[in-house]
Design a protein around this motif. Sequence first.
Motif, short mmCIF file in Angstrom:
data_model
loop_
_atom_site.label_atom_id
_atom_site.label_comp_id
_atom_site.label_asym_id
_atom_site.label_seq_id
_atom_site.Cartn_x
_atom_site.Cartn_y
_atom_site.Cartn_z
N TRP A 236 5.33 0.82 -11.31
CA TRP A 236 4.10 1.38 -11.45
C TRP A 236 3.66 1.41 -12.99
N PRO B 148 -2.15 5.36 -4.17
CA PRO B 148 -1.95 4.42 -3.07
C PRO B 148 -3.58 3.98 -2.36
N SER B 149 -4.51 4.55 -2.97
CA SER B 149 -5.77 3.88 -2.23
C SER B 149 -6.74 4.53 -3.20
N PHE C 165 -5.29 0.33 -2.75
CA PHE C 165 -4.78 0.87 -4.09
C PHE C 165 -5.95 1.47 -4.77
N ARG D 218 -0.18 13.60 -8.53
CA ARG D 218 0.48 12.78 -7.83
C ARG D 218 1.92 13.12 -7.50
N SER E 197 1.25 11.89 -3.41
CA SER E 197 0.16 10.74 -3.09
C SER E 197 0.70 9.51 -3.99
N PRO F 187 1.70 5.41 -4.97
CA PRO F 187 1.72 4.01 -4.42
C PRO F 187 3.00 3.51 -3.96
N GLY F 188 3.28 2.75 -3.12
CA GLY F 188 4.51 1.93 -2.86
C GLY F 188 4.61 1.03 -3.83
N GLU G 270 3.12 -2.38 -3.10
CA GLU G 270 1.75 -2.40 -3.10
C GLU G 270 1.30 -2.69 -4.90
#
Length: 350
Positions: free
Chosen positions: A35, A54-55, A185, A203, A208, A210-211, A214
């Motif tokens: 990240w 993540p989105s 992402f 976050r 929430s 992100p992987g 990803e």
Amino acid sequence: MGDSIPLPLTMAAIFHAPGDATGFNQYGRFSNPTWDAIEHMLAHLEDAPCVAFPSGMAAISAAFFAVLKAGDRILLPSDGYHTTRALADRFLKPLGITYDVRPTSTFLDGGFDGYRVAFVETPANPGLDICDIAAVADAVHKAGAILVVDNTTMTPFGQRPLDHGADIVVAADTKAPNGHSDVLFGHVASRNADIIAAVTGWREVSGSIPGPFEAWLVHRGLETLDVRFDRMCSSAEVIARRLQGHRAISGLRYPGLEGDPSHNLARAQMERFGFLISFELASEDKAEDFINNCELMQAATSFGGVHTSAERRLKRGDAVPAGFVRLSVGCEPVEELWKAIETSLDKISS
Ligand SMILES: Cc1ncc(COP(=O)(O)O)c(C=O)c1O
């Protein structure tokens, strides 16, 4: 000294955390070196601290939950991405946060008194109307509110809302920044340290996150964003110009066309005119046939990938005619792409 040049991928839920747990990675919901790498790159592009999500919707949610409280009122575009309005309607309203909507092209009209947040998407997806970010920012700030800009359709290479006075940029990196249509992402960017702290806190607490894989894939996508975006915008300009002359098309919208209602403002505000084009075909069937029979076009929702794609937006509930098509120009060689588009258009108009 022999470190890998490609970004290492750190898949870790836990890290060694002996003694006082400060100043290093401890747990995968708080931090991750992959990240850090993508946020560093995004921050370079935005010229502002960034927080990865993540989105795109996770980024938009984070911006709202970080700055809003019960009793606040927000203003959204009536013609922007529909899920942002669904978020306000289904999840903010029951918490006591009310919302109004306004068309992007007249977003300034009516002022911003009484709002805590004004949210714009310019060019708006899918109609491609735009608004003057600097003028809106100025009026929003005079009313004591915060301006959030969804910059998904442009990326930092096409438009720089923070430089025009926006307080927060949100973006779906699912689209052109990743560019390969294999990952969702998003990110939030802001030059306001309190906002970044609140978004980061959201976050960490909401989970929430992100992987790491990803993040790694989007990092790789970002390394070629400049090149892909340049190609996509250049090709879109060529294709939009040629579409102007085609008998099957009406209601053509592309901010780069001299006659487009967005053109003058687009020239002043945007670095490029983007890779999205919208237009109408005579009917639902003709639009479906055009998309499905075009050899170099994927029938798909979403946009910004290396492959040209298109969608009839009424399918997703946008307030558009049945034959309305949003076209996302990809990285194919432009002459071959045009030939495929023209052949498919000729078929539906013969
Ligand atoms: C303008 C805009 N903002 C946000 C989003 C949401 O992005 P995601 O699908 O990554 O949640 C989209 C998705 O299409 C979009 O078009």
